[in-house]
Design an enzyme around this catalytic site. Structure first.
Site, PDB file in Angstrom:
ATOM      1  N   CYS A   8      39.276  34.638  30.382  1.00  0.00           N
ATOM      2  CA  CYS A   8      38.438  35.497  31.219  1.00  0.00           C
ATOM      3  C   CYS A   8      38.351  36.907  30.655  1.00  0.00           C
ATOM      4  O   CYS A   8      37.308  37.541  30.666  1.00  0.00           O
ATOM      5  CB  CYS A   8      39.001  35.542  32.636  1.00  0.00           C
ATOM      6  SG  CYS A   8      40.678  36.209  32.727  1.00  0.00           S
ATOM      7  N   HIS A  52      42.952  37.573  37.147  1.00  0.00           N
ATOM      8  CA  HIS A  52      41.654  37.166  36.603  1.00  0.00           C
ATOM      9  C   HIS A  52      40.813  38.400  36.303  1.00  0.00           C
ATOM     10  O   HIS A  52      40.785  39.340  37.091  1.00  0.00           O
ATOM     11  CB  HIS A  52      40.947  36.272  37.628  1.00  0.00           C
ATOM     12  CG  HIS A  52      39.709  35.608  37.125  1.00  0.00           C
ATOM     13  ND1 HIS A  52      39.652  34.948  35.915  1.00  0.00           N
ATOM     14  CD2 HIS A  52      38.470  35.473  37.667  1.00  0.00           C
ATOM     15  CE1 HIS A  52      38.431  34.452  35.737  1.00  0.00           C
ATOM     16  NE2 HIS A  52      37.698  34.762  36.793  1.00  0.00           N
ATOM     17  N   ASN A  82      31.290  36.494  37.146  1.00  0.00           N
ATOM     18  CA  ASN A  82      32.413  35.663  36.769  1.00  0.00           C
ATOM     19  C   ASN A  82      32.088  34.945  35.457  1.00  0.00           C
ATOM     20  O   ASN A  82      30.968  35.048  34.946  1.00  0.00           O
ATOM     21  CB  ASN A  82      32.686  34.657  37.906  1.00  0.00           C
ATOM     22  CG  ASN A  82      34.134  34.207  37.947  1.00  0.00           C
ATOM     23  OD1 ASN A  82      34.869  34.352  36.969  1.00  0.00           O
ATOM     24  ND2 ASN A  82      34.540  33.639  39.060  1.00  0.00           N
TER      25      ASN A  82
END
Ligand SMILES: *[C@@H]1O[C@H](CO)[C@@H](O)[C@H](O)[C@H]1NC(C)=O
Length: 335
Positions: free
Chosen positions: A132, A276, A302
């Site tokens: 991520c 994250h 995202n």
């Protein structure tokens, strides 16, 4: 009488089992699932647990809705590998490198939304790799480089996964360290020369195929949005510096996010509780309805593909440091 109630109960149980079976079969069809008989029972169990959680949530919570997506039949272990933020470098160490936050020369607009800006590349999918952080590193570089030169550019997350030994490839990392790495390396390569493959974990540094002739953007400077957590500082930097990476704590509920302004009262408030990395790309306020008051939100990008959430994005409550989203915002400027 007893006999009759037993029959009714049995009928309800059979109908529910039928519905479960139908829902599971539809899900498998929708998401192209073909499991081995051995895997089938586990997948179905995860799916049905998710189904109950979704039904319960959607009947209780009016702010945001859950729905099925490609994560519905994953195990907890599999879901953890979709994260990967590791704020290993204490932020204090970076303060000396910060350039001053620009003084606002215009009022903040009521809303900003960079999702449809021509400098925004399509939403990506990190896959089963804790990378991520590399996507959060790259998005603002792509945006700012394009905004400066007028030419859209897609940059390589894989280069960071493979080459950046200050981070940990598929085992996690953080965007501040990645920008620092790119500064030393000479820039971020174009993704056309170094495509994303996700790849096995723990191999950072051993498979690096860096090519300086394919560099697409160079880091000039970067820093944390300060003070923090502070929504106005983030809004100000969003306006002056474009999309801003941020870290947050992902709880199980977020995997099934479908629409609305996300919040989860179970999110911890400890500043270091983040797992994250994402990118804040805008903000706004919902219009009040009869049942739900107006809610201020961030628009967040995202790296779980366009099939997740709102075409790959989600909204999360703004102004309350929900899940720490306002504690780790950072900006980067390009050469
Ligand atoms: C993008 O470029 C324009 C024109 O140079 C500039 O006015 C604007 O502030 C830039 N936007 C961001 C977010 O950097």
């Amino acid at each position: 009488m007893k006999f009759l109630s037993a029959i009714i109960l049995l009928t309800v149980a059979v109908a529910m089992a039928d519905k479960d079976e139908d829902d599971w079969n539809f899900y498998k069809f929708q998401f192209g699932r073909k499991h081995s008989p051995k895997e089938e029972a586990n997948r179905k169990r995860h799916f049905l647990a998710r189904q109950r959680a979704i039904e319960k949530h959607n009947s209780e919570n009016k702010d945001w809705q859950m729905g099925h997506n490609k994560f519905s039949d994953l195990s907890d272990d599999e879901k953890v590998s979709l994260l990967g933020a590791k704020p290993a470098i204490r932020r204090e160490r970076l303060i000396s490198r910060e350039v001053a936050v620009p003084v606002l020369d215009r009022a903040l607009p009521a809303s900003i939304d960079y999702r449809t800006n021509k400098c925004m590349q399509p939403v990506k999918d990190q896959g089963q790799c804790g990378s991520c952080w590399s996507f959060a590193t790259i998005v603002p570089l792509e945006f700012n480089s394009c905004n400066k030169t007028g030419t859209a550019v897609a940059l390589s997350e894989q280069m960071l996964v493979d080459c950046d030994t200050t981070n940990h490839g598929c085992n996690g990392g953080m965007y501040d360290a990645a920008w620092q790495f790119l500064q030393g390396k000479g820039g971020a390569m174009k993704s056309s020369s170094y495509a994303y493959t996700s790849g096995p974990s723990g191999t950072a540094g051993t498979t690096c195929k860096f090519d300086s002739t394919a560099v697409g953007a160079k880091v000039a400077s970067f820093g944390w949005v300060t003070p923090y957590p502070n929504p106005t500082a983030i809004m100000t930097n969003l306006q002056s510096d474009g999309p801003l990476p941020a870290a947050l704590m992902v709880l199980d509920s977020l995997y099934s996010y479908s629409t609305g302004v996300y919040s989860d009262a179970a999110c911890p408030s400890d500043v270091n509780s983040v797992n994250h990395a994402v990118v804040i790309v805008g903000y706004g306020t919902t219009t009040a309805t009869a049942t739900v008051p107006a809610t201020a939100y961030w628009i967040v990008r995202n790296s779980w593909s366009t099939g997740w959430g709102l075409s790959g994005y989600f909204m999360i409550k703004r102004g309350v440091n929900m899940c720490n989203i306002e504690s780790w915002a950072a900006y980067v400027r390009v050469v």
